[in-house]
Design a protein around this motif. Structure first.
Motif, PDB file in Angstrom:
ATOM      1  N   LEU A   8     -34.843 -15.417  18.295  1.00  0.00           N
ATOM      2  CA  LEU A   8     -35.582 -14.164  18.126  1.00  0.00           C
ATOM      3  C   LEU A   8     -36.493 -14.330  16.916  1.00  0.00           C
ATOM      4  O   LEU A   8     -36.049 -14.787  15.864  1.00  0.00           O
ATOM      5  N   GLU A   9     -37.756 -13.990  17.103  1.00  0.00           N
ATOM      6  CA  GLU A   9     -38.684 -14.160  15.976  1.00  0.00           C
ATOM      7  C   GLU A   9     -39.793 -13.112  16.048  1.00  0.00           C
ATOM      8  O   GLU A   9     -40.132 -12.632  17.123  1.00  0.00           O
ATOM      9  N   PHE A  10     -40.317 -12.773  14.887  1.00  0.00           N
ATOM     10  CA  PHE A  10     -41.457 -11.856  14.846  1.00  0.00           C
ATOM     11  C   PHE A  10     -42.703 -12.559  15.372  1.00  0.00           C
ATOM     12  O   PHE A  10     -42.801 -13.793  15.331  1.00  0.00           O
ATOM     13  N   ALA A  11     -43.660 -11.762  15.839  1.00  0.00           N
ATOM     14  CA  ALA A  11     -44.925 -12.315  16.326  1.00  0.00           C
ATOM     15  C   ALA A  11     -46.025 -11.298  16.054  1.00  0.00           C
ATOM     16  O   ALA A  11     -45.752 -10.151  15.708  1.00  0.00           O
ATOM     17  N   TRP A  61     -53.950  -4.407  14.853  1.00  0.00           N
ATOM     18  CA  TRP A  61     -54.474  -3.774  13.637  1.00  0.00           C
ATOM     19  C   TRP A  61     -53.407  -2.876  13.007  1.00  0.00           C
ATOM     20  O   TRP A  61     -53.132  -2.960  11.810  1.00  0.00           O
ATOM     21  N   VAL A  62     -52.777  -2.046  13.838  1.00  0.00           N
ATOM     22  CA  VAL A  62     -51.732  -1.143  13.339  1.00  0.00           C
ATOM     23  C   VAL A  62     -50.589  -1.959  12.731  1.00  0.00           C
ATOM     24  O   VAL A  62     -50.093  -1.683  11.633  1.00  0.00           O
ATOM     25  N   TYR A  63     -50.195  -3.005  13.451  1.00  0.00           N
ATOM     26  CA  TYR A  63     -49.085  -3.850  13.032  1.00  0.00           C
ATOM     27  C   TYR A  63     -49.408  -4.522  11.692  1.00  0.00           C
ATOM     28  O   TYR A  63     -48.578  -4.593  10.798  1.00  0.00           O
ATOM     29  N   GLN A  64     -50.655  -4.960  11.564  1.00  0.00           N
ATOM     30  CA  GLN A  64     -51.003  -5.664  10.327  1.00  0.00           C
ATOM     31  C   GLN A  64     -51.100  -4.718   9.142  1.00  0.00           C
ATOM     32  O   GLN A  64     -50.736  -5.084   8.026  1.00  0.00           O
ATOM     33  N   VAL A  65     -51.566  -3.493   9.392  1.00  0.00           N
ATOM     34  CA  VAL A  65     -51.579  -2.504   8.295  1.00  0.00           C
ATOM     35  C   VAL A  65     -50.147  -2.265   7.840  1.00  0.00           C
ATOM     36  O   VAL A  65     -49.837  -2.247   6.644  1.00  0.00           O
ATOM     37  N   TYR A  66     -49.253  -2.122   8.821  1.00  0.00           N
ATOM     38  CA  TYR A  66     -47.846  -1.892   8.484  1.00  0.00           C
ATOM     39  C   TYR A  66     -47.270  -3.089   7.714  1.00  0.00           C
ATOM     40  O   TYR A  66     -46.679  -2.932   6.640  1.00  0.00           O
ATOM     41  N   CYS A  67     -47.459  -4.291   8.268  1.00  0.00           N
ATOM     42  CA  CYS A  67     -46.848  -5.491   7.666  1.00  0.00           C
ATOM     43  C   CYS A  67     -47.468  -5.851   6.318  1.00  0.00           C
ATOM     44  O   CYS A  67     -46.771  -6.255   5.396  1.00  0.00           O
ATOM     45  N   LEU A  71     -42.917 -12.151   4.119  1.00  0.00           N
ATOM     46  CA  LEU A  71     -42.579 -11.796   5.510  1.00  0.00           C
ATOM     47  C   LEU A  71     -43.860 -11.554   6.308  1.00  0.00           C
ATOM     48  O   LEU A  71     -44.069 -12.154   7.367  1.00  0.00           O
ATOM     49  N   ALA A  72     -44.737 -10.693   5.769  1.00  0.00           N
ATOM     50  CA  ALA A  72     -45.977 -10.360   6.479  1.00  0.00           C
ATOM     51  C   ALA A  72     -46.840 -11.602   6.691  1.00  0.00           C
ATOM     52  O   ALA A  72     -47.326 -11.876   7.791  1.00  0.00           O
ATOM     53  N   ARG A  73     -47.025 -12.356   5.631  1.00  0.00           N
ATOM     54  CA  ARG A  73     -47.925 -13.508   5.680  1.00  0.00           C
ATOM     55  C   ARG A  73     -47.363 -14.632   6.574  1.00  0.00           C
ATOM     56  O   ARG A  73     -48.095 -15.290   7.301  1.00  0.00           O
ATOM     57  N   SER A  74     -46.045 -14.811   6.515  1.00  0.00           N
ATOM     58  CA  SER A  74     -45.449 -15.894   7.307  1.00  0.00           C
ATOM     59  C   SER A  74     -45.474 -15.566   8.798  1.00  0.00           C
ATOM     60  O   SER A  74     -45.528 -16.473   9.628  1.00  0.00           O
ATOM     61  N   PRO A  96     -44.435  -4.246   2.566  1.00  0.00           N
ATOM     62  CA  PRO A  96     -44.145  -4.832   1.247  1.00  0.00           C
ATOM     63  C   PRO A  96     -43.906  -3.766   0.183  1.00  0.00           C
ATOM     64  O   PRO A  96     -43.056  -3.925  -0.686  1.00  0.00           O
ATOM     65  N   LEU A  97     -44.640  -2.655   0.294  1.00  0.00           N
ATOM     66  CA  LEU A  97     -44.494  -1.592  -0.703  1.00  0.00           C
ATOM     67  C   LEU A  97     -43.125  -0.922  -0.566  1.00  0.00           C
ATOM     68  O   LEU A  97     -42.350  -0.858  -1.526  1.00  0.00           O
TER      69      LEU A  97
END
Ligand code: SAM
Length: 264
Positions: A173-176, A185-191, A213-216, A196-197
């Motif tokens: 199981l892995e994030f994508a 776009w929504v996912y990247q704003v969140y991640c 986490l977001a960057r990886s 992180p905040l």
């Protein structure tokens, strides 16, 4: 940069801007990862639940279901962390004969809890890229949110293949990153911003763990290339099941040989 070691200052900030530019290419990635998980171990599980809006329990159940566990099976959970998947496998019916959890973070393992687990469990501190296990040890190999952290992904998959018995099911199981542009776009704003905040405040970590986490995730394999890597590792019947609008993917493959177990 020295391979496999962290300088004292980088233990405080394992993932600075420089390292985050290309997190998977860092020669000392494994040491950074180990230090990071040691640091966030006390809050890891509940931050996970909050950050995934409680969805992670369902993703784990689906991963267990995809493994088609039989009573005589030995299950190996690679990168077991605090034992979420070990507990999930212990609760499934039929229950496997033995569950082995492996992780290199001492503090994640120390924080692990296996209360009420009825089956036999062995916990090993070790590196997923060089597991202290004999070839053909496990009938099921799981790895949940682990492979993205490997210094060498193909070596990690080859190691899973080595310890898998013929016919073993490998479930990962892995994030994508979602394929749909608006969702992405929504996912990247969140991640990139919200996670992180919020997770940084909740866990009070100062190592850049949730920026990592977001960057990886963003710089990791696509579903297609990950599928190819599993095939290159020797697995067959490889499938990729997208969940959470494409933000999480459940991969499944089978080591050739042995008794066939069809996916349910
Ligand atoms: C995101 S956590 C996932 C923990 C658990 N699988 C879960 O589902 O909650 C990733 C875990 O992988 C472990 N890990 C990463 N790379 C590893 C490696 N090369 N060998 C052993 N453990 C590793 C970390 O220590 C950490 O506990």
């Amino acid at each position: 940069m020295k391979r496999g070691t962290l300088k004292p200052h980088s233990r405080r900030q394992a993932w600075d801007n420089d390292a985050l530019r290309d997190p998977h290419a860092q020669l000392d990635k494994a040491a950074r990862i180990e230090a990071m998980f040691d640091a966030i171990a006390p809050t890891y599980e509940w931050v996970n639940t909050v950050a995934s809006f409680g969805r992670d329990a369902q993703w784990r159940r689906r991963t267990v279901a995809a493994a088609d566990v039989r009573p005589e099976d030995v299950v190996l959970d690679v990168c077991c962390g605090t034992g979420d998947m070990v507990r999930a496998f212990a609760q499934t019916k039929p229950t496997p004969r033995l569950i082995i959890g492996l992780d290199f973070s001492t503090r994640m393992l120390k924080r692990g809890h296996f209360n009420g687990v009825q089956t036999q469990v062995r916990v090993i501190r070790g590196d997923a890229l060089r597991m202290p296990l004999a070839p053909e040890t496990a009938d099921v190999i799981s790895c949940v949110f682990g492979v993205r952290n490997f210094r060498d992904l193909q070596a990690g998959l080859a190691e899973m293949y080595r310890v898998a018995r013929p016919g073993a099911r490998v479930v990962i199981l892995e994030f994508a990153t979602p394929g749909n542009r608006a969702l992405r776009w929504v996912y990247q704003v969140y991640c990139d911003h919200m996670l992180p905040l919020a997770a940084g405040v909740l866990s009070r970590e100062r190592m850049g763990a949730y920026r990592y986490l977001a960057r990886s995730i963003r710089t990791f394999e696509t579903t297609l290339t990950m599928t190819r890597r599993l095939e290159d590792a020797g697995l067959r019947d490889v499938t990729a099941r997208r969940m959470n609008l494409g933000g999480v993917v459940l991969y499944r493959g089978v080591k050739p040989g042995g008794q066939e177990v069809a996916e349910q």
